[in-house]
Scaffold this motif. Structure first.
Motif, mmCIF file in Angstrom:
data_model
loop_
_atom_site.group_PDB
_atom_site.id
_atom_site.type_symbol
_atom_site.label_atom_id
_atom_site.label_comp_id
_atom_site.label_asym_id
_atom_site.label_seq_id
_atom_site.Cartn_x
_atom_site.Cartn_y
_atom_site.Cartn_z
ATOM 1 N N VAL A 52 0.819 -1.215 0.000
ATOM 2 C CA VAL A 52 0.000 0.000 0.000
ATOM 3 C C VAL A 52 0.858 1.272 0.000
ATOM 4 N N THR A 53 2.011 1.237 0.653
ATOM 5 C CA THR A 53 2.842 2.446 0.671
ATOM 6 C C THR A 53 3.261 2.835 -0.750
ATOM 7 N N GLY A 54 3.491 1.811 -1.580
ATOM 8 C CA GLY A 54 3.937 2.059 -2.954
ATOM 9 C C GLY A 54 2.850 2.619 -3.867
ATOM 10 N N VAL A 92 8.104 4.204 7.515
ATOM 11 C CA VAL A 92 6.828 3.538 7.789
ATOM 12 C C VAL A 92 6.993 2.027 7.785
ATOM 13 N N GLY A 93 6.063 1.328 8.411
ATOM 14 C CA GLY A 93 5.953 -0.113 8.230
ATOM 15 C C GLY A 93 6.234 -0.926 9.467
ATOM 16 N N GLU A 94 7.071 -0.422 10.355
ATOM 17 C CA GLU A 94 7.429 -1.143 11.574
ATOM 18 C C GLU A 94 8.028 -0.115 12.523
ATOM 19 N N PRO A 95 8.242 -0.517 13.778
ATOM 20 C CA PRO A 95 8.754 0.464 14.735
ATOM 21 C C PRO A 95 10.102 1.030 14.292
ATOM 22 N N LEU A 96 10.233 2.330 14.405
ATOM 23 C CA LEU A 96 11.477 3.008 14.029
ATOM 24 C C LEU A 96 12.314 3.170 15.300
ATOM 25 N N HIS A 138 11.468 10.847 10.294
ATOM 26 C CA HIS A 138 10.123 11.024 10.850
ATOM 27 C C HIS A 138 9.298 9.760 10.667
ATOM 28 N N ASP A 139 8.812 9.212 11.757
ATOM 29 C CA ASP A 139 8.018 7.988 11.695
ATOM 30 C C ASP A 139 6.569 8.315 11.327
ATOM 31 N N THR A 140 5.931 7.379 10.609
ATOM 32 C CA THR A 140 4.507 7.524 10.287
ATOM 33 C C THR A 140 3.835 6.174 10.525
ATOM 34 N N TRP A 141 2.613 6.189 11.016
ATOM 35 C CA TRP A 141 1.887 4.943 11.273
ATOM 36 C C TRP A 141 0.575 4.916 10.497
ATOM 37 N N TRP A 142 0.342 3.831 9.835
ATOM 38 C CA TRP A 142 -0.936 3.584 9.152
ATOM 39 C C TRP A 142 -0.921 2.155 8.660
ATOM 40 N N MET A 143 -1.978 1.736 7.948
ATOM 41 C CA MET A 143 -2.102 0.341 7.523
ATOM 42 C C MET A 143 -2.754 0.276 6.145
ATOM 43 N N THR A 144 -2.667 -0.894 5.525
ATOM 44 C CA THR A 144 -3.362 -1.104 4.258
ATOM 45 C C THR A 144 -4.832 -0.688 4.408
ATOM 46 N N GLU A 145 -5.430 -1.107 5.517
ATOM 47 C CA GLU A 145 -6.854 -0.855 5.737
ATOM 48 C C GLU A 145 -7.169 0.620 5.934
ATOM 49 N N GLY A 164 -5.746 -3.614 15.556
ATOM 50 C CA GLY A 164 -4.988 -4.856 15.777
ATOM 51 C C GLY A 164 -3.605 -4.586 16.350
ATOM 52 N N ASP A 165 -3.232 -3.322 16.468
ATOM 53 C CA ASP A 165 -1.969 -2.968 17.123
ATOM 54 C C ASP A 165 -2.255 -2.588 18.575
ATOM 55 N N THR A 166 -1.268 -2.848 19.446
ATOM 56 C CA THR A 166 -1.367 -2.320 20.803
ATOM 57 C C THR A 166 -0.373 -1.177 20.953
ATOM 58 N N TRP A 224 2.854 5.446 21.202
ATOM 59 C CA TRP A 224 4.017 4.542 21.259
ATOM 60 C C TRP A 224 3.559 3.141 20.922
ATOM 61 N N PHE A 225 4.078 2.603 19.841
ATOM 62 C CA PHE A 225 3.723 1.262 19.373
ATOM 63 C C PHE A 225 4.268 0.200 20.319
ATOM 64 N N GLN A 226 3.450 -0.822 20.637
ATOM 65 C CA GLN A 226 3.913 -1.896 21.515
ATOM 66 C C GLN A 226 3.935 -3.259 20.844
ATOM 67 N N GLY A 227 3.088 -3.474 19.870
ATOM 68 C CA GLY A 227 3.085 -4.793 19.228
ATOM 69 C C GLY A 227 1.766 -5.036 18.525
ATOM 70 N N ARG A 228 1.646 -6.218 17.933
ATOM 71 C CA ARG A 228 0.377 -6.587 17.318
ATOM 72 C C ARG A 228 -0.339 -7.517 18.282
ATOM 73 N N ASN A 229 -1.658 -7.390 18.364
ATOM 74 C CA ASN A 229 -2.344 -8.323 19.254
ATOM 75 C C ASN A 229 -3.002 -9.483 18.512
ATOM 76 N N GLU A 274 7.051 -5.886 5.860
ATOM 77 C CA GLU A 274 5.972 -6.491 5.093
ATOM 78 C C GLU A 274 5.122 -7.379 5.984
ATOM 79 N N ARG A 275 3.829 -7.328 5.732
ATOM 80 C CA ARG A 275 2.919 -8.125 6.544
ATOM 81 C C ARG A 275 2.799 -9.523 5.992
ATOM 82 N N VAL A 276 2.975 -10.493 6.853
ATOM 83 C CA VAL A 276 2.871 -11.874 6.425
ATOM 84 C C VAL A 276 1.904 -12.579 7.367
#
Ligand code: 6R9
Length: 572
Positions: free
Chosen positions: A258-260, A331-335, A352-359, A438-440, A450-455, A464-466
């Motif tokens: 999605v970033t692309g 973007v994509g994972e914790p910086l 500069h970090d950015t947070w978002w998702m495909t959705e 889906g992120d905590t 502050w990103f902590q993980g995926r739940n 990349e999401r797998v």
């Protein structure tokens, strides 16, 4: 107390963040789009043609380079080429709403086909070139795509005889088979006029792009976005990427992710800037060379890439003049704060970090060039978006308490459906008024997240999401594998790597040769980025009584942590 870095760019386009947070509304910017006056909506028109209308037809829109090609296209060039592509699709009977997939390596033809499909009113489906047969088949089958643009080299990965809906295959290359559903891209383009009468005027809520992404269970999900998303692509590219008309922008992501597309195509071109596309694989030399040669000013990449650059010998970076850079984002994972410090040291710039998702379709929580940043934090929600940390009942939690990262529904780029899967779609909105990511995470007293993980069990590896399930399903199809469980294992370079626990069938040895064979099997069947870097053989795997592999227990084994509640575990 965390470190606070003061902003460097006093002339950034996002001014008065605190005030805008209170007052901004997305409707406020409708007037910048041509449809506001004409009523004619189309994302591709807005990305390309309108800059020609505005007298900027000669401005370079796309600069493409790989080891054998180097080409520049102005906005006027792309207007003509994407019109031709739209005519091509129409002649091949692509109708509004049809899914047109694009499956090829980065090249000018990829960008022209994708925008041409959108111009023709189709829903574009970009597929990463590394996907192998099974990954390609499941996505084409689910989406019922009618048309695909690909290269002769990738054709053998498209099991088109098993795909009844797929009846047009447009090949970008010289070898086009005589018989079958094949068409030559170059011939079809030549036969098409550059006139704009093939543009389909749509409504803001019509489908535009379908991105398949991984979930924790089941097959990949088709995340469906509409033309309306352009409002947010445009504005975040201003506020967050800080794009000005004369910028040279490089987003390193492939349009298969999605970033692309959101920021490798729509964000920069809605803002009329020069967009750099580099073909080929990652190499520190090539990347620094690209920045130097193209005089890149704004650069959007991912932590894994930054960490790989960081690990490369210092002599490499010293060879290049990188002084054109003004603004860097991730973007994509914790910086990691360490990467932010490295960026400061070698570029003299903050990353500069950015947070978002495909959705979510576009950026939601970000660091801005005009605001202080706290290394390790994803930043603060963009104006027009309200994000919060909520508990499982939907109650907002106070600062510094960890919980579900959620966003109040209604931002412009939000997905409109999961293709043919309403149940999955509804899961994201199970708490009324909220989108559950889906992120905590937690939010501090200054409003930084502050990103902590995926739940869930989704693995984010090298950005990349797998989905573990897709790999597990493939693994158990291998003759040696009786059971398989797949988890993400923390890794310094890649964030996480894929680790598979495998119980083999009788008669198979726990050997390194078998591990190798299984790896190449996954690589050939799914894709290189789905390959488990680590495989551990086990006699049996922990399962629930209903037979589900307990990934939670596998993770606890891996991390040497307590496995928690085992009441549902089958102890036989
Ligand atoms: C755009 C994109 C989404 C998942 C997301 C989260 C992780 C994304 C992040 C981040 C920490 C950031 N993620 N940005 N984690 N810090 N700045 O990456 O979309 O491929 O759908 O992945 O990636 O876990 O939920 P997508």
């Amino acid at each position: 107390m965390s470190e606070i870095l003061q902003p460097q760019q006093s002339d950034a386009q996002l001014k008065n963040y605190d005030q805008l947070k209170e007052t901004f509304h997305w409707d406020d910017i409708h007037s910048v789009f041509s449809w506001h006056e004409t009523g004619n909506v189309n994302m591709a028109y807005e990305c390309i043609d309108r800059h020609v209308d505005d007298g900027r037809g000669d401005h370079p829109a796309l600069r493409y380079a790989d080891s054998s090609r180097e080409e520049t296209y102005t906005f006027a060039d792309l207007k003509g080429a994407t019109n031709q592509a739209a005519h091509m699709f129409r002649r091949l009977e692509v109708a509004k709403g049809d899914r047109v997939f694009i499956f090829m390596p980065r090249s000018p033809e990829l960008y022209i086909s994708l925008l041409g499909a959108i111009k023709a009113g189709a829903v574009a489906g970009p597929l990463f070139e590394a996907f192998m047969n099974e990954a390609v088949r499941s996505r084409l089958e689910d989406s019922e795509a009618s048309t695909i643009v690909t290269t002769p080299e990738l054709l053998e990965r498209i099991p088109y005889t098993d795909l009844p809906h797929l009846n047009k295959i447009i090949l970008v290359g010289d070898q086009v088979p005589q018989d079958g559903p094949f068409y030559s891209y170059f011939n079809e383009m030549k036969a098409s006029p550059t006139t704009d009468d093939a543009i389909e005027w749509v409504s803001l809520e019509d489908g535009m792009i379908l991105h398949y992404t991984s979930g924790s269970t089941g097959k990949p999900k088709g995340v469906y976005h509409v033309h309306h998303a352009m409002i947010q692509h445009y504005q975040t590219a201003k506020w967050v990427l800080d794009l000005h008309e004369d910028d040279v922008f490089w987003c390193t992501a492939d349009p298969g992710w999605v970033t692309g597309t959101s920021y490798g195509i729509f964000g920069p071109w809605l803002n009329g800037v020069t967009n750099i596309v580099r073909g080929g694989r990652f190499s520190p030399d090539d990347w620094y060379h690209t920045i130097e040669k193209q005089r890149v000013t704004v650069w959007y990449s991912a932590p894994t890439a930054f960490r790989m650059l960081m690990a490369a010998p210092k002599e490499i970076i010293e060879k290049y003049d990188l002084s054109s850079l003004r603004h860097i984002l991730s973007v994509g994972e914790p910086l990691n704060p360490e990467v932010v410090r490295w960026g400061w040291e070698v570029f003299g710039l903050r990353i500069h970090d950015t947070w978002w998702m495909t959705e979510t379709g576009a950026m939601l929580i970000c660091n801005y060039p005009s605001e202080p940043i706290k290394p390790g934090s994803m930043g603060k929600p963009i104006p027009g978006v309200h994000a919060a940390i909520i508990d499982d009942q939907g109650k907002e939690l106070p600062p510094n308490e960890m919980g579900n990262l959620a966003v109040q529904t209604g931002w412009p780029a939000q997905m409109r459906k999961i293709w043919k899967n309403e149940t999955k779609f509804n899961e994201y909105f199970s708490i009324p008024g909220w989108y559950i990511s889906g992120d905590t995470a937690f939010r501090d007293e200054d409003g930084y997240f502050w990103f902590q993980g995926r739940n869930d069990d989704v693995i984010v590896t090298a950005g990349e999401r797998v989905g573990p399930f897709e790999i597990e399903s493939k693994l158990v199809e291998h003759p040696s594998v009786a059971e398989a469980g797949v988890i993400g294992k923390p890794d310094e370079m890649r964030g996480h790597i894929i680790k598979a626990f495998i119980a083999v069938r009788d008669g198979y040895e726990h050997s390194d040769e078998l591990k190798e064979e299984i790896r190449s099997y996954i690589k050939n069947e799914l894709s290189a980025h789905s390959v488990p870097r680590e495989i551990e053989f086990k006699e049996t795997l922990p399962k629930t009584r209903s037979g589900k592999i307990m990934r939670r227990v596998l993770k606890a084994w891996e991390l040497d942590e307590p496995a928690g509640d085992l009441s549902t575990m089958d102890d036989n």
